[in-house]
Design a protein around this motif. Structure first.
Motif, short mmCIF file in Angstrom:
data_model
loop_
_atom_site.label_atom_id
_atom_site.label_comp_id
_atom_site.label_asym_id
_atom_site.label_seq_id
_atom_site.Cartn_x
_atom_site.Cartn_y
_atom_site.Cartn_z
N PHE A 434 16.58 -12.54 -43.72
CA PHE A 434 16.16 -12.53 -42.32
C PHE A 434 17.33 -12.20 -41.40
O PHE A 434 18.50 -12.39 -41.76
CB PHE A 434 15.55 -13.88 -41.95
CG PHE A 434 14.32 -14.24 -42.75
CD1 PHE A 434 13.13 -13.57 -42.53
CD2 PHE A 434 14.37 -15.22 -43.73
CE1 PHE A 434 12.00 -13.88 -43.28
CE2 PHE A 434 13.25 -15.54 -44.47
CZ PHE A 434 12.05 -14.87 -44.24
N PRO A 435 17.07 -11.71 -40.18
CA PRO A 435 18.15 -11.36 -39.25
C PRO A 435 18.98 -12.58 -38.86
O PRO A 435 18.50 -13.71 -38.87
CB PRO A 435 17.39 -10.81 -38.02
CG PRO A 435 16.03 -10.46 -38.52
CD PRO A 435 15.73 -11.38 -39.65
N ALA A 436 20.24 -12.34 -38.46
CA ALA A 436 21.18 -13.42 -38.16
C ALA A 436 20.65 -14.34 -37.06
O ALA A 436 20.80 -15.56 -37.14
CB ALA A 436 22.53 -12.84 -37.76
N ARG A 437 20.02 -13.76 -36.03
CA ARG A 437 19.57 -14.59 -34.91
C ARG A 437 18.35 -15.44 -35.26
O ARG A 437 17.98 -16.33 -34.52
CB ARG A 437 19.27 -13.71 -33.70
CG ARG A 437 18.07 -12.82 -33.89
CD ARG A 437 17.91 -11.77 -32.78
NE ARG A 437 16.78 -10.91 -33.06
CZ ARG A 437 16.80 -9.93 -33.95
NH1 ARG A 437 17.90 -9.68 -34.62
NH2 ARG A 437 15.72 -9.18 -34.15
N LEU A 438 17.70 -15.15 -36.41
CA LEU A 438 16.54 -15.91 -36.84
C LEU A 438 16.72 -16.51 -38.23
O LEU A 438 15.81 -17.14 -38.76
CB LEU A 438 15.29 -15.00 -36.87
CG LEU A 438 14.86 -14.38 -35.53
CD1 LEU A 438 13.76 -13.36 -35.74
CD2 LEU A 438 14.40 -15.46 -34.55
N ARG A 439 17.91 -16.33 -38.79
CA ARG A 439 18.14 -16.70 -40.19
C ARG A 439 17.98 -18.21 -40.41
O ARG A 439 17.28 -18.66 -41.32
CB ARG A 439 19.52 -16.24 -40.64
CG ARG A 439 19.81 -16.48 -42.12
CD ARG A 439 21.07 -15.76 -42.53
NE ARG A 439 20.87 -14.32 -42.50
CZ ARG A 439 21.70 -13.44 -41.93
NH1 ARG A 439 22.81 -13.87 -41.33
NH2 ARG A 439 21.43 -12.16 -41.96
N SER A 440 18.62 -19.00 -39.58
CA SER A 440 18.54 -20.45 -39.73
C SER A 440 17.13 -20.95 -39.45
O SER A 440 16.62 -21.84 -40.14
CB SER A 440 19.55 -21.11 -38.78
OG SER A 440 19.51 -22.51 -38.88
N THR A 441 16.48 -20.37 -38.44
CA THR A 441 15.10 -20.76 -38.11
C THR A 441 14.15 -20.48 -39.26
O THR A 441 13.34 -21.34 -39.65
CB THR A 441 14.62 -20.00 -36.85
OG1 THR A 441 15.49 -20.32 -35.76
CG2 THR A 441 13.19 -20.39 -36.49
N CYS A 442 14.23 -19.27 -39.82
CA CYS A 442 13.32 -18.90 -40.91
C CYS A 442 13.60 -19.69 -42.17
O CYS A 442 12.66 -20.05 -42.91
CB CYS A 442 13.42 -17.40 -41.19
SG CYS A 442 12.74 -16.36 -39.88
#
Length: 539
Positions: A434-442
């Protein structure tokens, strides 16, 4: 920006040789998982003691048995807290940064581990209520460690051995499970030596010896030790370059931090970072159509496989003492003092962890970057299915004395292939695709789906364990019928996990930006697990 062009600072991380900072990151992040596993699985050792101490002879139940409502609360409340923590801290890690949130979760784990052991109350309801309160917040802190540890390790690693590094962090969970058994062995042996064991008949008049109340408290409080030891090193770790450059948009700081870590000179490439971060095709949100088109099936795949895996994994771990008691490998509680029973349960858990759980994790570490995540996950689900059905269908055959060791060996193999399989890969893959700006969220969403599965597994097994065998109508223990049906259901769940594995892409050997499409020129898109274009790529 040309398709596939990588920032120098990120490319330096991707091609870096394995060096000291990689192992430091593994230990610092891994000790969080060591603590997570210790805290989550040590409670299964303590529930028997809690039943013996606070619910002795309650409603004619056998000693060592918590009422179903109390057992469900004590076992499940930390899982509920973990689920909520994964969602909250996963989101917060993308908003505030990995490092800032990392320290909060660790402090919460240390404080609540100590507080769990100091649970107080004027009666047993008060003790159980305060224990559940502190274990909820302990779980909340543990939940934050999942997305943050995985994301930090993936963003620090090189692409050649990234899978091994992330799975090595997760493999510390095996040592946490093993240590919970060893600590329980030491504590119970010490108390059994200091206070000679009472027989069941002797203990009926006075319940358990007063010192038994100290044992479960010491076991739970020990979880604060490894977490506290790593706090200083966590705070010394710089923020990851991928967050600093691609999310915080601070090219200078990203280059400065990684130049110090890698001991090389790096160009900040300010203009290139600005073009990447301002590219509209890379700024879609979690609930956008573009995210759904690029990563919707990926998120469904990582969430569903983790959900299905944890139904089996947590029900097996949290209730293995009941399964092993039912087949006769652990004696019935009425034949032992509370301290001796704790010793035997801890010994069984330690042996299974040592012989199957821990090796399974490290087999994944050794082979994940050779054979890939997909193959390991599919293989793990397959063998878990096979062994579950092999245990369940002839279940009453295994309960005969001559075949108990065979049951334990096959039961241990399900743990081995869970860990040399989906229990590790479901943790690794969401931190990569997943993209860096959504990686932790996903990753937090995927992990929370897993904990939802753990809650289903824990409460489902508790419900199934109440099924009564016509020949074994004593309440309080899982019966053969309940356990057999549970194993059959778990086999079906694992088979379903194989199917959903096909939704998950193979990240082996690719950079994080290649997988997420963050280094794509506007107009290029990702489809499936490989980068594709709707126009001819520039030469």
């Amino acid at each position: 920006m040309p398709r596939g062009q990588q920032l120098e600072v990120l490319n330096a991380l991707d091609v870096a040789k394995t060096q000291l900072y990689h192992f430091t990151a593994i230990i610092v992040a891994g000790m969080g998982f060591f603590t997570d596993a210790y805290d989550l699985f040590s409670i299964s050792l303590c529930t028997k003691l809690l039943g013996r101490i606070y619910y002795f002879n309650e409603n004619n139940a056998k000693p060592g048995t918590l009422p179903p409502s109390a057992s469900a609360a004590v076992t499940g409340v930390a899982l509920v807290g973990t689920l909520l923590g994964q969602l909250f801290f996963g989101w917060l890690g993308d908003k505030m940064g990995r490092k800032k949130v990392y320290g909060i979760t660790l402090v919460l784990m240390v404080v609540c581990s100590l507080a769990s052991g100091l649970s107080f109350g004027q009666d047993r309801k008060g003790v159980i209520a305060t224990l559940c309160f502190f274990r909820f917040w302990l779980g909340f802190g543990i939940g934050g460690d999942y997305p943050l540890s995985a994301t930090i390790m993936s963003e620090y690693a090189n692409k050649r051995t990234r899978g091994s590094f992330i799975s090595a962090v997760f493999a510390m969970q095996g040592f946490g499970i093993l240590t919970s058994g060893i600590v329980a062995l030491i504590v119970s042996a010490s108390f059994n030596h200091a206070y000679p064991a009472q027989t069941y008949l002797e203990s009926r008049a006075g319940s358990t010896v007063p010192q038994d109340d100290y044992m479960w408290r010491i076991i739970l409080m020990f979880g604060a030790v490894p977490a506290g030891l790593t706090y200083y090193w966590r705070m010394k770790m710089p923020e990851t370059a991928r967050y600093t450059a691609l999310v915080a948009k601070n090219a200078q700081q990203a280059a400065k931090d990684m130049a110090r870590v890698l001991n090389v000179e790096l160009d900040p490439e300010v203009e290139k970072v600005e073009r990447l971060t301002e590219n509209e095709s890379n700024n879609f949100g979690l609930f956008s159509k573009q995210f759904l088109r690029r990563h919707g099936l990926h998120l469904l795949g990582t969430s569903s496989t983790w959900f299905l895996l944890d139904i089996a994994f947590y029900s097996q771990n949290l209730f293995q003492k009941d399964v092993l008691t039912n087949i006769g490998w652990i004696p019935q509680a009425q034949k032992m003092s509370a301290g001796k029973e704790l010793f035997k349960i801890a010994r069984a858990q330690t042996l299974i962890a040592l012989c199957s759980t821990v090796p399974g994790y490290w087999f994944t570490v050794a082979f994940i970057d050779i054979v890939g995540r997909f193959a390991i996950q599919l293989m793990g689900f397959f063998f878990m299915t096979v062994f579950m059905f092999a245990l369940a269908i002839p279940y009453h055959h295994w309960t005969e004395k001559d075949y108990r060791i065979g049951f334990v060996i096959m039961y241990s193999l399900t743990f081995f292939f869970a860990n040399f399989g989906p229990n590790a890969t479901t943790f690794v893959v969401p931190a990569e695709i997943f993209p860096a700006r959504l990686r932790s969220t996903c990753h937090g969403i995927s992990a929370a789906a897993g904990k939802a599965g753990a809650i289903v597994g824990a409460f489902g097994f508790l419900y199934a364990s109440q099924s009564q065998d016509p020949n074994k109508t004593d309440p309080g223990y899982p019966t053969g019928i309940g356990i057999k049906n549970s194993l059959i259901v778990l086999g079906c769940v694992n088979a379903l996990g194989m199917f959903f594995t096909f939704l998950v892409p193979e990240p082996k050997g690719k950079s994080l930006e290649e997988l997420s499409g963050e280094n794509e020129e506007e107009g290029y898109e990702l489809s499936g697990d490989a980068a594709t274009s709707n126009k001819t790529a520039p030469v």
